[in-house]
Design a protein around this motif. Structure first.
Motif, PDB file in Angstrom:
ATOM      1  N   THR A 479       0.909  -1.406   0.065  1.00  0.00           N
ATOM      2  CA  THR A 479      -0.033   0.143  -0.009  1.00  0.00           C
ATOM      3  C   THR A 479       0.689   1.268  -0.127  1.00  0.00           C
ATOM      4  O   THR A 479       0.470   2.429  -0.031  1.00  0.00           O
ATOM      5  CB  THR A 479      -0.723   0.004   1.345  1.00  0.00           C
ATOM      6  N   THR A 480       1.995   1.149   0.103  1.00  0.00           N
ATOM      7  CA  THR A 480       2.999   2.259   0.123  1.00  0.00           C
ATOM      8  C   THR A 480       4.285   2.177  -0.740  1.00  0.00           C
ATOM      9  O   THR A 480       4.599   0.958  -0.826  1.00  0.00           O
ATOM     10  CB  THR A 480       3.663   2.526   1.722  1.00  0.00           C
ATOM     11  N   TRP A 481       4.449   3.224  -1.593  1.00  0.00           N
ATOM     12  CA  TRP A 481       5.343   3.162  -2.308  1.00  0.00           C
ATOM     13  C   TRP A 481       6.468   4.666  -2.104  1.00  0.00           C
ATOM     14  O   TRP A 481       5.866   5.666  -2.173  1.00  0.00           O
ATOM     15  CB  TRP A 481       5.119   3.314  -3.867  1.00  0.00           C
ATOM     16  N   THR A 482       7.709   4.589  -1.988  1.00  0.00           N
ATOM     17  CA  THR A 482       8.640   5.614  -1.712  1.00  0.00           C
ATOM     18  C   THR A 482       9.670   5.693  -2.489  1.00  0.00           C
ATOM     19  O   THR A 482      10.305   4.736  -2.898  1.00  0.00           O
ATOM     20  CB  THR A 482       9.097   5.329  -0.085  1.00  0.00           C
ATOM     21  N   THR A 504      -1.005  -0.604 -12.188  1.00  0.00           N
ATOM     22  CA  THR A 504      -1.196  -1.735 -11.694  1.00  0.00           C
ATOM     23  C   THR A 504      -1.892  -2.742 -12.739  1.00  0.00           C
ATOM     24  O   THR A 504      -2.544  -2.293 -13.460  1.00  0.00           O
ATOM     25  CB  THR A 504      -2.114  -1.809 -10.398  1.00  0.00           C
ATOM     26  N   ALA A 505      -1.270  -4.053 -12.788  1.00  0.00           N
ATOM     27  CA  ALA A 505      -1.963  -4.976 -13.695  1.00  0.00           C
ATOM     28  C   ALA A 505      -2.952  -5.750 -13.072  1.00  0.00           C
ATOM     29  O   ALA A 505      -3.489  -6.596 -13.971  1.00  0.00           O
ATOM     30  CB  ALA A 505      -0.620  -5.891 -14.216  1.00  0.00           C
ATOM     31  N   PHE A 510      -9.449  -1.987  -8.332  1.00  0.00           N
ATOM     32  CA  PHE A 510      -9.245  -0.656  -9.010  1.00  0.00           C
ATOM     33  C   PHE A 510      -8.850   0.448  -7.730  1.00  0.00           C
ATOM     34  O   PHE A 510      -9.800   1.091  -7.236  1.00  0.00           O
ATOM     35  CB  PHE A 510     -10.619   0.073  -9.628  1.00  0.00           C
ATOM     36  N   PRO A 511      -7.929   0.429  -7.326  1.00  0.00           N
ATOM     37  CA  PRO A 511      -7.419   1.073  -6.038  1.00  0.00           C
ATOM     38  C   PRO A 511      -7.302   2.543  -6.042  1.00  0.00           C
ATOM     39  O   PRO A 511      -6.963   3.101  -7.071  1.00  0.00           O
ATOM     40  CB  PRO A 511      -6.358   0.409  -5.718  1.00  0.00           C
ATOM     41  N   ARG A 512      -7.699   3.173  -4.963  1.00  0.00           N
ATOM     42  CA  ARG A 512      -7.473   4.515  -5.030  1.00  0.00           C
ATOM     43  C   ARG A 512      -6.248   4.684  -4.341  1.00  0.00           C
ATOM     44  O   ARG A 512      -5.906   4.118  -3.554  1.00  0.00           O
ATOM     45  CB  ARG A 512      -8.657   4.988  -3.922  1.00  0.00           C
ATOM     46  N   VAL A 525       3.696   7.654  -2.038  1.00  0.00           N
ATOM     47  CA  VAL A 525       2.508   7.487  -2.699  1.00  0.00           C
ATOM     48  C   VAL A 525       1.666   6.189  -1.864  1.00  0.00           C
ATOM     49  O   VAL A 525       2.302   5.362  -1.665  1.00  0.00           O
ATOM     50  CB  VAL A 525       2.400   7.290  -4.040  1.00  0.00           C
ATOM     51  N   GLU A 526       0.622   6.436  -1.698  1.00  0.00           N
ATOM     52  CA  GLU A 526      -0.249   5.398  -0.957  1.00  0.00           C
ATOM     53  C   GLU A 526      -1.524   4.950  -1.569  1.00  0.00           C
ATOM     54  O   GLU A 526      -2.119   5.990  -2.321  1.00  0.00           O
ATOM     55  CB  GLU A 526      -0.614   5.648   0.575  1.00  0.00           C
ATOM     56  N   SER A 527      -1.657   3.574  -1.364  1.00  0.00           N
ATOM     57  CA  SER A 527      -3.149   3.296  -1.917  1.00  0.00           C
ATOM     58  C   SER A 527      -3.871   2.689  -0.867  1.00  0.00           C
ATOM     59  O   SER A 527      -3.598   2.214   0.088  1.00  0.00           O
ATOM     60  CB  SER A 527      -2.852   1.917  -3.047  1.00  0.00           C
ATOM     61  N   ASP A 528      -5.201   2.583  -1.105  1.00  0.00           N
ATOM     62  CA  ASP A 528      -6.235   2.039  -0.012  1.00  0.00           C
ATOM     63  C   ASP A 528      -6.191   0.591  -0.122  1.00  0.00           C
ATOM     64  O   ASP A 528      -6.635   0.160   1.230  1.00  0.00           O
ATOM     65  CB  ASP A 528      -7.659   2.482  -0.434  1.00  0.00           C
ATOM     66  N   VAL A 529      -5.661  -0.115  -0.971  1.00  0.00           N
ATOM     67  CA  VAL A 529      -5.595  -1.673  -0.926  1.00  0.00           C
ATOM     68  C   VAL A 529      -4.250  -2.072  -1.310  1.00  0.00           C
ATOM     69  O   VAL A 529      -3.789  -1.555  -2.161  1.00  0.00           O
ATOM     70  CB  VAL A 529      -6.605  -2.307  -1.756  1.00  0.00           C
TER      71      VAL A 529
END
Length: 553
Positions: A479-482, A504-505, A510-512, A525-529
């Motif tokens: 859920t986290t990319w730095t 994402t493949a 369809f993550p937020r 950057v973070e995503s909800d899933v």
């Protein structure tokens, strides 16, 4: 003319032999060559307009008496030419007319001259350097600046029509500066060597352009003090006036003998210093104060004569060129030894094709030092910084491009009272290092304002790249990319603009996602899933925003 029959060829040989006997071997050979090729030019022995006569085809040429008369005339002309260029020990040249100038400021004695070319040996200057030539040189200079003219350049500056002070390739000893009188222009001083004597004053320059009303500025003043001093130092009724215009110093070697400086120019416009070699100074090779458009070209400047790697490099002192003024240009100049190559304390100056190896940065040397905080306005293009770098104080409107930096030579942005970097472009340069991890651009102190600044498209070998624009990509599942840009970005903890893309493949999701942080030059950057994704990020440290709207320009 072409002789095809053997009989005619024999006739030509006979006539040629006669010419050799009566007129000399060289002229006979020239005649034979003319007959053979059929070319009867002005150098042949035929009289002008005469053509070959008679059935034999043999031309008629001048008699022996005529040839001897012509030879005597030519011999006399040769002797006269040699006498005119004879050395000082030879026959004296014919007296030349003496100008009637105004009273010179330093000396009233006058020497001979020809027209508007003043030959200093005719004033008694010693071209061997054995005796002092200061008085003779000043007489020639004063005569040139006392010519009668009604034409003016700038108001109060007389146009002397291209008069020349000709040093005649001599080596002249000076015990005092050559101070060029003010109020004149369109003058050339060229063609020789000037060397300071052992009793030359240590605080003066070999050639000085300053009028009695000129004010010399102390370059060690702070930036605020310097601005005030320049504003207060006004000649005449307006700071748009000048003491000199179109003075050219060309083809000179100046040896200050560790007694002072080379050239001092104060309050002059459109001054040319071209093809000069200036050495052994203790203060400055060239000092320019106020005025406009002093152009220094095709010159070599160094305190010590070396080709680099000198054992005395740690002890180099002085400044190659000091510019305390605006609108000057230094082009195709080499500064090979001095503590500072070029010290700049003015605006709108340009440096093109300059090679500095004056004193290595590791020994405390600076190649080009820009000391006009908050008002730089300088262009450095296609220069070669050889083990010595560039220092810019509070740079505003500075271009450094297409230059080469060797031996860990760097660019240092130094914070002063304004703490600002604005309108700076450091692009398309090449850096070659010594495998010590030195950054190509360094910061000295902190800056409160960073705007319209681009450090990009440079390349480095064995040095650390620094930039204001960076791009990075990170892949992972979660859920986290730095993306950490701190090793590459120039300014610490400063990202003013971010663009990122999230890929994402996984088709079932369809993550937020959102940008969460840009602190410490790290983008998070973070995503909800949790998903496997690739995040690509572009950052800029010098974005410009329209206040109140946040619109990136």
């Amino acid at each position: 003319m072409v002789f095809q029959r053997r009989g005619k060829v024999m006739s030509v040989l006979v006539w040629t032999l006669m010419v050799v006997i009566f007129s000399g071997a060289a002229d006979g050979h020239r005649l034979f060559r003319s007959l053979k090729t059929g070319s009867f030019g002005r150098n042949s022995f035929f009289k002008p307009g005469m053509r070959p006569q008679g059935s034999s085809g043999v031309p008629k040429f001048m008699s022996r008496a005529e040839a001897e008369k012509m030879y005597a005339v030519r011999l006399k002309q040769t002797q006269q030419s040699r006498q005119a260029f004879a050395p000082s020990g030879g026959p004296a040249p014919a007296p030349r007319p003496v100008p009637v100038p105004q009273t010179a400021p330093n000396d009233t004695a006058k020497g001979p001259s020809t027209g508007r070319i003043f030959y200093i040996t005719e004033y008694g200057a010693d071209p061997t350097g054995a005796s002092d030539s200061t008085r003779a040189l000043m007489m020639a200079i004063n005569d040139a600046f006392s010519l009668s003219t009604e034409v003016q350049l700038m108001p109060g500056v007389s146009d002397y029509g291209g008069a020349e002070i000709h040093l005649q390739g001599g080596n002249y000893k000076l015990s005092a500066p050559l101070r060029v009188p003010g109020g004149g222009g369109n003058i050339l001083i060229h063609g020789g060597t000037l060397r300071a004597s052992e009793d030359f004053p240590k605080d003066r320059y070999l050639i000085e352009l300053w009028s009695p009303s000129s004010t010399k500025i102390n370059p060690s003043l702070t930036s605020a003090e310097l601005v005030t001093a320049l504003q207060n130092a006004v000649d005449g009724n307006s700071d748009r006036t000048a003491s000199y215009e179109d003075i050219t110093l060309r083809d000179l070697m100046l040896d200050a003998n560790f007694r002072g400086g080379g050239i001092l120019v104060i309050h002059s416009v459109r001054t040319n210093i071209d093809n000069c070699y200036i050495s052994h100074f203790t203060s400055d090779g060239i000092m320019v104060q106020r005025g406009h458009e002093t152009y220094i070209r095709n010159s070599f400047i160094g305190q010590h004569i070396t080709v680099g790697g000198s054992n005395n490099e740690k002890r180099f002192t002085g400044t190659g060129i000091c510019l305390v003024g605006n609108d000057n240009a230094v082009t195709d100049v080499v500064i090979f030894s001095a503590a500072v190559g070029i010290d700049v304390r003015g605006q709108a100056n340009s440096f093109i094709g300059v090679h500095c190896y004056n004193k290595a940065t590791v020994f405390g040397g600076v190649g080009i030092w820009l000391r006009s905080p908050g008002n730089t306005q300088t262009r450095i293009v296609s220069c070669y910084m050889d083990y010595t770098g560039i220092v810019a104080e509070d740079p505003v409107q500075l271009d450094i491009t297409n230059s080469f930096f060797l031996g860990d030579a760097t660019i240092t942005l130094k914070s002063k009272e304004n703490k600002i970097v604005k309108g700076v472009n450091i692009v398309d340069n090449a850096f070659y290092g010594l495998r010590k991890g030195v950054s190509i651009v360094k910061l000295e102190g902190s800056f409160d304002t960073v705007e319209q600044t681009v450090v990009d498209r440079n390349n480095a070998y064995e040095m650390a790249l620094k930039s204001t624009v960076a791009r990075g990509t990170v892949q992972g599942s979660g859920t986290t990319w730095t993306v950490d840009f701190s090793p590459f970005l120039l300014f610490p903890d400063l990202i003013q603009h971010v663009q990122y893309s999230f890929y994402t493949a996984v088709k079932s999701s369809f993550p937020r996602h959102a940008l969460r942080s840009v602190s410490n030059n790290k983008v998070v950057v973070e995503s909800d899933v949790a998903v496997p994704a690739t995040v690509a990020v572009t950052v800029d440290q010098s974005a410009t925003f329209i206040q109140g709207q946040g619109i990136y320009s």
